[in-house]
Design a protein around this motif. Structure first.
Motif, PDB file in Angstrom:
ATOM      1  N   GLY A   1      -6.026 -11.150  -4.033  1.00 20.04           N
ATOM      2  CA  GLY A   1      -5.902 -10.752  -2.634  1.00 20.04           C
ATOM      3  C   GLY A   1      -5.169 -11.814  -1.832  1.00 20.04           C
ATOM      4  O   GLY A   1      -5.310 -13.005  -2.085  1.00 20.04           O
ATOM      5  N   GLY A   2      -4.364 -11.363  -0.874  1.00 20.10           N
ATOM      6  CA  GLY A   2      -3.590 -12.275  -0.038  1.00 20.10           C
ATOM      7  C   GLY A   2      -2.168 -12.471  -0.516  1.00 20.10           C
ATOM      8  O   GLY A   2      -1.300 -12.857   0.259  1.00 20.10           O
ATOM      9  N   THR A   3      -1.916 -12.208  -1.795  1.00 21.72           N
ATOM     10  CA  THR A   3      -0.552 -12.316  -2.331  1.00 21.72           C
ATOM     11  C   THR A   3       0.258 -11.118  -1.846  1.00 21.72           C
ATOM     12  O   THR A   3      -0.136  -9.975  -2.040  1.00 21.72           O
ATOM     13  N   SER A   4       1.396 -11.380  -1.213  1.00 18.23           N
ATOM     14  CA  SER A   4       2.223 -10.306  -0.677  1.00 18.23           C
ATOM     15  C   SER A   4       3.673 -10.774  -0.557  1.00 18.23           C
ATOM     16  O   SER A   4       3.941 -11.973  -0.524  1.00 18.23           O
ATOM     17  N   GLY A   5       4.582  -9.812  -0.502  1.00 19.72           N
ATOM     18  CA  GLY A   5       6.003 -10.125  -0.362  1.00 19.72           C
ATOM     19  C   GLY A   5       6.549 -10.818  -1.585  1.00 19.72           C
ATOM     20  O   GLY A   5       7.319 -11.772  -1.482  1.00 19.72           O
ATOM     21  N   VAL A   6       6.175 -10.316  -2.754  1.00 18.69           N
ATOM     22  CA  VAL A   6       6.493 -11.001  -4.004  1.00 18.69           C
ATOM     23  C   VAL A   6       6.833 -10.000  -5.101  1.00 18.69           C
ATOM     24  O   VAL A   6       6.246  -8.923  -5.170  1.00 18.69           O
TER      25      VAL A   6
ATOM     26  N   MET B   1      12.448  -3.937  -9.917  1.00 22.78           N
ATOM     27  CA  MET B   1      11.563  -4.991  -9.431  1.00 22.78           C
ATOM     28  C   MET B   1      10.267  -4.341  -8.999  1.00 22.78           C
ATOM     29  O   MET B   1      10.283  -3.417  -8.182  1.00 22.78           O
ATOM     30  N   LEU B   2       9.159  -4.824  -9.570  1.00 19.74           N
ATOM     31  CA  LEU B   2       7.846  -4.413  -9.098  1.00 19.74           C
ATOM     32  C   LEU B   2       7.364  -5.487  -8.140  1.00 19.74           C
ATOM     33  O   LEU B   2       7.250  -6.658  -8.510  1.00 19.74           O
ATOM     34  N   ARG B   3       7.113  -5.068  -6.908  1.00 19.35           N
ATOM     35  CA  ARG B   3       6.727  -6.000  -5.860  1.00 19.35           C
ATOM     36  C   ARG B   3       5.361  -5.625  -5.286  1.00 19.35           C
ATOM     37  O   ARG B   3       4.934  -4.475  -5.395  1.00 19.35           O
ATOM     38  N   VAL B   4       4.741  -6.599  -4.665  1.00 16.29           N
ATOM     39  CA  VAL B   4       3.490  -6.384  -3.957  1.00 16.29           C
ATOM     40  C   VAL B   4       3.750  -6.648  -2.480  1.00 16.29           C
ATOM     41  O   VAL B   4       4.278  -7.701  -2.115  1.00 16.29           O
ATOM     42  N   TYR B   5       3.396  -5.657  -1.640  1.00 15.10           N
ATOM     43  CA  TYR B   5       3.431  -5.782  -0.186  1.00 15.10           C
ATOM     44  C   TYR B   5       2.065  -5.360   0.331  1.00 15.10           C
ATOM     45  O   TYR B   5       1.644  -4.221   0.082  1.00 15.10           O
ATOM     46  N   GLY B   6       1.384  -6.270   1.034  1.00 19.77           N
ATOM     47  CA  GLY B   6       0.004  -5.983   1.419  1.00 19.77           C
ATOM     48  C   GLY B   6      -0.803  -5.822   0.146  1.00 19.77           C
ATOM     49  O   GLY B   6      -0.741  -6.663  -0.748  1.00 19.77           O
ATOM     50  N   ASP B   7      -1.515  -4.718   0.033  1.00 21.16           N
ATOM     51  CA  ASP B   7      -2.317  -4.424  -1.165  1.00 21.16           C
ATOM     52  C   ASP B   7      -1.664  -3.310  -1.987  1.00 21.16           C
ATOM     53  O   ASP B   7      -2.316  -2.615  -2.752  1.00 21.16           O
TER      54      ASP B   7
ATOM     55  N   ILE C   1      -3.847  -2.704  -5.283  1.00 16.23           N
ATOM     56  CA  ILE C   1      -3.475  -3.434  -6.492  1.00 16.23           C
ATOM     57  C   ILE C   1      -4.206  -4.771  -6.624  1.00 16.23           C
ATOM     58  O   ILE C   1      -4.338  -5.315  -7.724  1.00 16.23           O
ATOM     59  N   HIS C   2      -4.719  -5.303  -5.517  1.00 17.74           N
ATOM     60  CA  HIS C   2      -5.327  -6.631  -5.535  1.00 17.74           C
ATOM     61  C   HIS C   2      -6.678  -6.705  -6.256  1.00 17.74           C
ATOM     62  O   HIS C   2      -7.454  -5.753  -6.257  1.00 17.74           O
ATOM     63  N   ASN C   3      -6.922  -7.882  -6.832  1.00 19.60           N
ATOM     64  CA  ASN C   3      -8.232  -8.295  -7.343  1.00 19.60           C
ATOM     65  C   ASN C   3      -8.803  -7.431  -8.458  1.00 19.60           C
ATOM     66  O   ASN C   3     -10.019  -7.275  -8.572  1.00 19.60           O
TER      67      ASN C   3
ATOM     68  N   GLY D   1       5.748 -12.787 -13.299  1.00 17.86           N
ATOM     69  CA  GLY D   1       5.257 -13.964 -12.594  1.00 17.86           C
ATOM     70  C   GLY D   1       5.216 -13.725 -11.108  1.00 17.86           C
ATOM     71  O   GLY D   1       4.707 -12.690 -10.659  1.00 17.86           O
ATOM     72  N   VAL D   2       5.763 -14.674 -10.329  1.00 17.60           N
ATOM     73  CA  VAL D   2       5.848 -14.542  -8.882  1.00 17.60           C
ATOM     74  C   VAL D   2       7.214 -15.048  -8.416  1.00 17.60           C
ATOM     75  O   VAL D   2       7.623 -16.147  -8.742  1.00 17.60           O
ATOM     76  N   TYR D   3       7.911 -14.201  -7.668  1.00 16.28           N
ATOM     77  CA  TYR D   3       9.236 -14.505  -7.154  1.00 16.28           C
ATOM     78  C   TYR D   3       9.244 -14.030  -5.699  1.00 16.28           C
ATOM     79  O   TYR D   3       9.196 -12.830  -5.427  1.00 16.28           O
ATOM     80  N   ALA D   4       9.273 -14.976  -4.760  1.00 15.30           N
ATOM     81  CA  ALA D   4       9.176 -14.661  -3.335  1.00 15.30           C
ATOM     82  C   ALA D   4      10.266 -13.693  -2.893  1.00 15.30           C
ATOM     83  O   ALA D   4      11.427 -13.840  -3.255  1.00 15.30           O
ATOM     84  N   GLN D   5       9.862 -12.708  -2.092  1.00 17.60           N
ATOM     85  CA  GLN D   5      10.765 -11.722  -1.517  1.00 17.60           C
ATOM     86  C   GLN D   5      10.636 -11.804   0.000  1.00 17.60           C
ATOM     87  O   GLN D   5      10.150 -12.788   0.532  1.00 17.60           O
ATOM     88  N   ASP D   6      11.028 -10.770   0.704  1.00 16.65           N
ATOM     89  CA  ASP D   6      10.909 -10.764   2.158  1.00 16.65           C
ATOM     90  C   ASP D   6       9.433 -10.605   2.561  1.00 16.65           C
ATOM     91  O   ASP D   6       8.637 -10.044   1.825  1.00 16.65           O
ATOM     92  N   ASP D   7       9.087 -11.130   3.728  1.00  9.16           N
ATOM     93  CA  ASP D   7       7.719 -11.056   4.252  1.00  9.16           C
ATOM     94  C   ASP D   7       6.685 -11.640   3.294  1.00  9.16           C
ATOM     95  O   ASP D   7       5.583 -11.112   3.145  1.00  9.16           O
ATOM     96  N   ASP D   8       7.032 -12.747   2.642  1.00  9.51           N
ATOM     97  CA  ASP D   8       6.146 -13.331   1.632  1.00  9.51           C
ATOM     98  C   ASP D   8       4.976 -14.080   2.263  1.00  9.51           C
ATOM     99  O   ASP D   8       5.086 -14.660   3.339  1.00  9.51           O
ATOM    100  N   SER D   9       3.834 -14.031   1.562  1.00  8.35           N
ATOM    101  CA  SER D   9       2.664 -14.807   1.956  1.00  8.35           C
ATOM    102  C   SER D   9       2.921 -16.273   1.624  1.00  8.35           C
ATOM    103  O   SER D   9       3.824 -16.587   0.844  1.00  8.35           O
TER     104      SER D   9
END
Length: 174
Positions: free
Chosen positions: A67-72, A88-94, A107-109, A150-158
């Motif tokens: 939880g809390g990971t977003s924009g990635v 690209m599979l990204r996470v925005y919010g949950d 998707i979180h936790n 892994g994790v690759y920062a995108q727009d609106d990243d946490s």
């Protein structure tokens, strides 16, 4: 497997592999993976030795996004024509998204099973979560592809972005 992480840090500050689990972290203010790179911060595993240009290929693994990971971006099929990536599979919010298009909420936790199938010859990509088809679309062409996670920062990243992975397998249809 080849790990990419911020060039000014030790690998162990952003990546670990313990008890079969890859843990990858990056902060929004981290450096890119090389001094020459002008990309966003990332800690990713590039699956080496499985580059492909034709046929049907599949990425399988179990992922976890705290939880809390977003924009990635948490997983990608690298290589395309006119784009850097086919998927690209990204996470925005949950929410899990293909680029910016939401495909799955909540998707979180929790651990989820991810299967990505790339049929290069047909120009199609399919994404399954826990054995359910959640996305089917066209790829972006290209002559050379490989998988990354892994994790690759995108727009609106946490500020902190993290994902965990286990059971990674690559298949090629005969």
């Amino acid at each position: 497997m080849k790990v990419q992480w911020p060039y000014d840090l030790r690998k162990g500050e952003r990546y670990s592999f313990e008890n079969g689990v890859h843990t990858l972290k990056v902060y929004s203010n981290d450096k890119p993976h090389s001094k020459e790179s002008h990309t966003r911060p990332r800690t990713e595993v590039r699956i080496a030795g499985y580059d492909y240009s034709s046929g049907v290929w599949q990425f399988e693994g179990q992922g976890f996004v705290p939880g809390g990971t977003s924009g990635v971006c948490i997983m990608q099929v690298f290589g395309a024509s006119g784009h850097a990536t086919t998927l690209m599979l990204r996470v925005y919010g949950d929410n899990l998204a293909v680029y910016r298009s939401k495909i799955l909420p909540n998707i979180h936790n929790k651990w989820f099973r991810l299967n990505v199938i790339h049929n290069v010859d047909a120009g199609k990509v399919m994404v399954y979560i826990d054995r359910s088809l959640v996305y089917k679309g066209l790829d972006h062409g290209g002559k050379s592809h490989y998988f990354k996670f892994g994790v690759y920062a995108q727009d609106d990243d946490s500020h902190l972005m993290e994902s965990r992975w286990k059971g990674i397998k690559i298949f090629k249809k005969k």
